[in-house]
Motif scaffolding. Sequence first.
Motif, short mmCIF file in Angstrom:
data_model
loop_
_atom_site.label_atom_id
_atom_site.label_comp_id
_atom_site.label_asym_id
_atom_site.label_seq_id
_atom_site.Cartn_x
_atom_site.Cartn_y
_atom_site.Cartn_z
N ILE A 159 0.88 -1.01 0.00
CA ILE A 159 -0.09 -0.02 0.00
C ILE A 159 1.05 1.40 0.15
O ILE A 159 0.56 2.28 -0.72
N GLY A 160 1.89 1.11 0.99
CA GLY A 160 2.89 2.26 0.89
C GLY A 160 3.42 2.73 -0.43
O GLY A 160 3.58 3.73 -0.80
N TYR A 161 3.68 1.54 -1.30
CA TYR A 161 4.45 1.91 -2.47
C TYR A 161 3.60 2.45 -3.38
O TYR A 161 3.77 3.38 -4.30
N GLN A 162 2.17 2.35 -3.18
CA GLN A 162 1.28 3.29 -3.95
C GLN A 162 1.17 4.52 -3.53
O GLN A 162 1.02 5.66 -4.30
N LEU A 163 1.11 4.76 -2.08
CA LEU A 163 0.78 6.23 -1.49
C LEU A 163 1.61 7.07 -1.84
O LEU A 163 1.21 8.26 -1.99
N CYS A 164 3.04 6.61 -1.57
CA CYS A 164 3.91 7.68 -1.41
C CYS A 164 3.97 8.23 -3.06
O CYS A 164 4.01 9.81 -2.98
N PHE A 165 3.67 7.61 -4.11
CA PHE A 165 3.81 8.34 -5.42
C PHE A 165 2.55 9.32 -5.56
O PHE A 165 2.63 10.30 -6.33
N ARG A 166 1.23 8.74 -5.08
CA ARG A 166 -0.20 9.46 -5.45
C ARG A 166 -0.12 10.90 -4.41
O ARG A 166 -0.44 11.78 -4.89
N ILE A 167 0.49 10.66 -3.22
CA ILE A 167 0.67 11.89 -2.41
C ILE A 167 1.58 13.10 -3.14
O ILE A 167 1.39 14.11 -3.14
N ALA A 168 2.76 12.43 -3.42
CA ALA A 168 3.92 13.38 -4.02
C ALA A 168 3.40 13.88 -5.08
O ALA A 168 3.87 15.28 -5.68
N SER A 169 2.37 13.29 -5.78
CA SER A 169 1.83 13.93 -7.14
C SER A 169 0.83 14.99 -6.91
O SER A 169 0.32 15.65 -7.90
N GLY A 170 0.35 14.94 -5.62
CA GLY A 170 -0.55 15.88 -5.31
C GLY A 170 -1.83 15.52 -5.30
O GLY A 170 -3.12 16.20 -5.20
N GLU A 171 -2.36 14.32 -5.55
CA GLU A 171 -3.56 13.82 -5.37
C GLU A 171 -4.29 13.93 -4.09
O GLU A 171 -5.35 13.92 -4.08
N MET A 172 -3.75 13.87 -2.95
CA MET A 172 -4.21 13.95 -1.65
C MET A 172 -4.42 15.44 -1.12
O MET A 172 -5.63 15.60 -0.58
N LEU A 173 -3.23 16.35 -1.19
CA LEU A 173 -3.66 17.55 -0.67
C LEU A 173 -3.68 18.63 -1.69
O LEU A 173 -3.68 19.91 -1.34
N GLY A 174 -3.69 18.32 -2.97
CA GLY A 174 -3.69 19.29 -3.83
C GLY A 174 -2.67 19.37 -4.77
O GLY A 174 -1.58 19.42 -4.28
#
Length: 329
Positions: A16-31
Motif C-alpha cells: 500500500i505504501g508503494y502506491q501511497l507515496c507516489f500519489r501523495i507526492a503527485s498532489g492527489e491527496m492535498l492538491g
Amino acid sequence: GKKPLRVAITGASGQIGYQLCFRIASGEMLGKDQPVILQCLELPQALNALKGVSMELDDCAFPLLKGIVQTDDPNKAFEGADYALLVGARPRSKGMERGDLLKANAEIFSVQGKALNNHANRDTLRVLVVGNPANTNALIAARNAPNIDPKRFSAMTRLDHNRGLAQLAEKLKCSVTDIEKFAIWGNHSATQYPDVTQTVVKGKSAKTLINDEKWIKENFIPTVQQRGAAIIAARGLSSAASAASAAIDHMRDWTFGTNGQWTSMAVYSDGSYGADKGLYFSFPVIVDKNGKYEIVQNIKLDQFSQERFDVTRKELLSEKDGVASLLPN
Ligand code: NAI
C-alpha cells in the motif's frame, strides 16, 4: 508558494505504501498546489527497500515533493507531522491466534501513539490508521497520545464504502456519483454493516429501485463484507491499489470537505447511536469545507440495521477487551 506539509507514512515500502507515496507526492491527496515532505517509517529490515522507493520518487521529479525522510525511528518519522498514514502493521502469521495478533499490533500502535504525541504537529494533525485491526489500532494510538484530541485519529472504512458504491452502481446501472447517503457502520472487518436503507439514487430510494430485499441481504452485504478475501483469492495478494486509493480519498475529503455528501470514516465515538463512547467506529460523516467532520445524526435504524449494528459493536468491544492491559488509563 505554500509551505510544505509533512506527511508521515508507516510501512512505506509495503504494497500500500508503494502506491501511497507516489500519489501523495503527485498532489492527489492535498492538491496540485500543495508541496509535501514525505516522512517514511519502515522496519530496519525494510530500509533498503525503502531506499529504492525513495530513489524512484526522485526519478519521478515531482514538482511538489520537497523532501523524503527515511527512517526506522517513529520519533523521527512523526517530527512535525501534519498528516500520518499508519499503514505498517504486523500481519497474521501461520498459527497466530487472534489475541496474539491484537497484542502484537497493540505494541506497535502504542509506541507510535506516544511518538505522535511527542513529535507531531498536534494542532493540525490528522491520523488515518489503515493497518489492521485498524479500528482497534486507532484506539490504541489515540489513547497513547493524551495531548492530541482523539478526534484527530481515524481508521479506514473508505475502501469498504467505495466497494459498496461500486456494487450499487453496477446493480442500478448508474454512476457512483449518483449515489447518496450510503454508509458503512462499525468495524473494518467482516462484521461491518454496509447500510443502504437511507441510500438515494437520483432522488429515489435505492431500496425501492433495487426492489429485492434478498439481493441486499444475501448478495450485496456479504459481497462488500468479504471483498477483501475475494481479492486475495483472485490476485494472490491483498488489496493494495484500491486500499491506497481509499486512503487518499479519506484524507482528501477530511481536508477539503465532502460538499454536504455522506462518506464513511471510523472515528472517535461520542456515543452516537449507542456505539460505546471512545470506540473508533465507522459512521456516516459529513466533512465541512474547513475539514471538520460531523457524525450524521437522526438516522432511524430499522430492526435489521440495529441487529447488524450490534454485531459489529460487540466485536469492537471484544477487540478492546483483548488489548485492555495495554491501554493506559
Ligand atoms: P505489506 O506487508 O505489503 O506492507 C506492510 C509494510 O509495513 C512492510 O513493508 C513492513 O515492513 C512495514 N511495517 C510492519 N511493521 C511496521 C512498523 N512497526 N513500523 C513501520 N513499518 C512497519 O502490507 P500492505 O498490503 O501494504 O498492508 C498494510 C496493512 O494494511 C495490513 O495490516 C493490511 O491488513 C491493512 N489493510 C487495511 C485495509 C483497510 O481497509 N483498512 C485495506 C487493505 C489492507
